[in-house]
Design a protein around this motif. Sequence first.
Motif, PDB file in Angstrom:
ATOM      1  N   UNK A 145       3.405  -9.326  -8.972  1.00 11.18           N
ATOM      2  CA  UNK A 145       3.603  -9.430  -7.520  1.00 11.18           C
ATOM      3  C   UNK A 145       4.395  -8.245  -6.974  1.00 11.18           C
ATOM      4  N   UNK A 146       5.381  -7.775  -7.736  1.00 16.74           N
ATOM      5  CA  UNK A 146       6.195  -6.639  -7.282  1.00 16.74           C
ATOM      6  C   UNK A 146       5.329  -5.382  -7.148  1.00 16.74           C
ATOM      7  N   UNK A 147       4.416  -5.206  -8.098  1.00 17.32           N
ATOM      8  CA  UNK A 147       3.517  -4.051  -8.055  1.00 17.32           C
ATOM      9  C   UNK A 147       2.635  -4.124  -6.817  1.00 17.32           C
ATOM     10  N   UNK A 148       2.080  -5.297  -6.562  1.00 20.95           N
ATOM     11  CA  UNK A 148       1.231  -5.479  -5.375  1.00 20.95           C
ATOM     12  C   UNK A 148       2.004  -5.159  -4.100  1.00 20.95           C
ATOM     13  N   UNK A 149       3.220  -5.691  -4.023  1.00 23.89           N
ATOM     14  CA  UNK A 149       4.036  -5.456  -2.831  1.00 23.89           C
ATOM     15  C   UNK A 149       4.319  -3.973  -2.633  1.00 23.89           C
ATOM     16  N   UNK A 150       4.606  -3.264  -3.723  1.00 20.16           N
ATOM     17  CA  UNK A 150       4.874  -1.823  -3.633  1.00 20.16           C
ATOM     18  C   UNK A 150       3.644  -1.057  -3.155  1.00 20.16           C
ATOM     19  N   UNK A 155      -4.224  10.564   8.031  1.00 17.17           N
ATOM     20  CA  UNK A 155      -5.244  11.314   7.304  1.00 17.17           C
ATOM     21  C   UNK A 155      -5.322  10.952   5.828  1.00 17.17           C
ATOM     22  N   UNK A 156      -4.313  10.282   5.302  1.00 12.11           N
ATOM     23  CA  UNK A 156      -4.337   9.865   3.902  1.00 12.11           C
ATOM     24  C   UNK A 156      -5.214   8.622   3.791  1.00 12.11           C
ATOM     25  N   UNK A 157      -6.143   8.646   2.857  1.00 15.17           N
ATOM     26  CA  UNK A 157      -7.112   7.564   2.751  1.00 15.17           C
ATOM     27  C   UNK A 157      -6.673   6.528   1.729  1.00 15.17           C
ATOM     28  N   UNK A 158      -7.147   5.307   1.944  1.00 15.11           N
ATOM     29  CA  UNK A 158      -6.846   4.224   1.014  1.00 15.11           C
ATOM     30  C   UNK A 158      -7.401   4.517  -0.376  1.00 15.11           C
ATOM     31  N   UNK A 159      -8.514   5.203  -0.404  1.00 13.18           N
ATOM     32  CA  UNK A 159      -9.146   5.532  -1.685  1.00 13.18           C
ATOM     33  C   UNK A 159      -8.193   6.350  -2.555  1.00 13.18           C
ATOM     34  N   UNK A 160      -7.504   7.294  -1.956  1.00  9.64           N
ATOM     35  CA  UNK A 160      -6.584   8.147  -2.706  1.00  9.64           C
ATOM     36  C   UNK A 160      -5.356   7.351  -3.161  1.00  9.64           C
ATOM     37  N   UNK A 161      -4.845   6.487  -2.296  1.00 11.25           N
ATOM     38  CA  UNK A 161      -3.690   5.662  -2.664  1.00 11.25           C
ATOM     39  C   UNK A 161      -4.060   4.748  -3.824  1.00 11.25           C
ATOM     40  N   UNK A 162      -5.229   4.142  -3.738  1.00  9.73           N
ATOM     41  CA  UNK A 162      -5.693   3.260  -4.811  1.00  9.73           C
ATOM     42  C   UNK A 162      -5.820   4.032  -6.120  1.00  9.73           C
ATOM     43  N   UNK A 163      -6.378   5.223  -6.064  1.00  6.60           N
ATOM     44  CA  UNK A 163      -6.537   6.043  -7.265  1.00  6.60           C
ATOM     45  C   UNK A 163      -5.174   6.425  -7.851  1.00  6.60           C
ATOM     46  N   UNK A 164      -4.211   6.720  -6.986  1.00  6.84           N
ATOM     47  CA  UNK A 164      -2.868   7.070  -7.456  1.00  6.84           C
ATOM     48  C   UNK A 164      -2.217   5.931  -8.239  1.00  6.84           C
ATOM     49  N   UNK A 165      -2.499   4.699  -7.830  1.00  9.85           N
ATOM     50  CA  UNK A 165      -1.910   3.544  -8.503  1.00  9.85           C
ATOM     51  C   UNK A 165      -2.807   2.974  -9.605  1.00  9.85           C
ATOM     52  N   UNK A 166      -3.995   3.517  -9.766  1.00  6.99           N
ATOM     53  CA  UNK A 166      -4.892   3.078 -10.829  1.00  6.99           C
ATOM     54  C   UNK A 166      -5.603   1.773 -10.540  1.00  6.99           C
ATOM     55  N   UNK A 167      -5.872   1.508  -9.268  1.00 12.24           N
ATOM     56  CA  UNK A 167      -6.616   0.310  -8.889  1.00 12.24           C
ATOM     57  C   UNK A 167      -7.818   0.736  -8.058  1.00 12.24           C
ATOM     58  N   UNK A 168      -8.734  -0.210  -7.824  1.00 10.23           N
ATOM     59  CA  UNK A 168      -9.905   0.120  -7.019  1.00 10.23           C
ATOM     60  C   UNK A 168      -9.566   0.014  -5.531  1.00 10.23           C
ATOM     61  N   UNK A 169     -10.369   0.693  -4.736  1.00  6.20           N
ATOM     62  CA  UNK A 169     -10.149   0.653  -3.283  1.00  6.20           C
ATOM     63  C   UNK A 169     -10.367  -0.759  -2.745  1.00  6.20           C
ATOM     64  N   UNK A 170     -11.358  -1.453  -3.289  1.00  5.54           N
ATOM     65  CA  UNK A 170     -11.618  -2.823  -2.825  1.00  5.54           C
ATOM     66  C   UNK A 170     -10.457  -3.749  -3.166  1.00  5.54           C
ATOM     67  N   UNK A 171      -9.831  -3.528  -4.305  1.00  9.57           N
ATOM     68  CA  UNK A 171      -8.661  -4.314  -4.689  1.00  9.57           C
ATOM     69  C   UNK A 171      -7.527  -4.087  -3.686  1.00  9.57           C
ATOM     70  N   UNK A 172      -7.284  -2.831  -3.343  1.00  4.60           N
ATOM     71  CA  UNK A 172      -6.247  -2.506  -2.373  1.00  4.60           C
ATOM     72  C   UNK A 172      -6.561  -3.112  -1.011  1.00  4.60           C
ATOM     73  N   UNK A 173      -7.811  -3.054  -0.610  1.00  2.00           N
ATOM     74  CA  UNK A 173      -8.223  -3.636   0.674  1.00  2.00           C
ATOM     75  C   UNK A 173      -7.962  -5.140   0.686  1.00  2.00           C
ATOM     76  N   UNK A 174      -8.291  -5.802  -0.419  1.00  2.00           N
ATOM     77  CA  UNK A 174      -8.045  -7.248  -0.506  1.00  2.00           C
ATOM     78  C   UNK A 174      -6.557  -7.559  -0.451  1.00  2.00           C
ATOM     79  N   UNK A 175      -5.755  -6.750  -1.120  1.00  3.82           N
ATOM     80  CA  UNK A 175      -4.304  -6.960  -1.083  1.00  3.82           C
ATOM     81  C   UNK A 175      -3.763  -6.774   0.328  1.00  3.82           C
TER      82      UNK A 175
END
Length: 97
Positions: free
Chosen positions: A7-12, A23-43
């Motif tokens: 849960x702490x990881x998700x919150x971060x 200009x920073x895209x969710x795709x790049x943030x997701x890649x930085x954390x090692x998760x998929x973009x769809x996972x980040x969108x769901x979170x």
Amino acid sequence: MPKPYPEEFRDDVVRVARNRQPGQQLKQIAADFGISESCLTNWLKGADVEDGNAPAITSEQNADLRDAKRRIRLLEQENEVLRRAAAYLSQANLPGK
């Protein structure tokens, strides 16, 4: 099925995604954390619901609903037992038995 992230990881990750630079895209943030973009969108969607920013049932409301349904099911079973017992006892008290 993979283990859920802590849960702490998700919150971060959600906090970083919400405070991203223009200009920073969710795709790049997701890649930085090692998760998929769809996972980040769901979170993000889940966090919006929990924060009250989106209309849906929160996890607390969902737990209350689940408890209420469990209680209703138990009460219905108890009611059925009492109804059958009343029918049985009323048959036993009939004249001629």
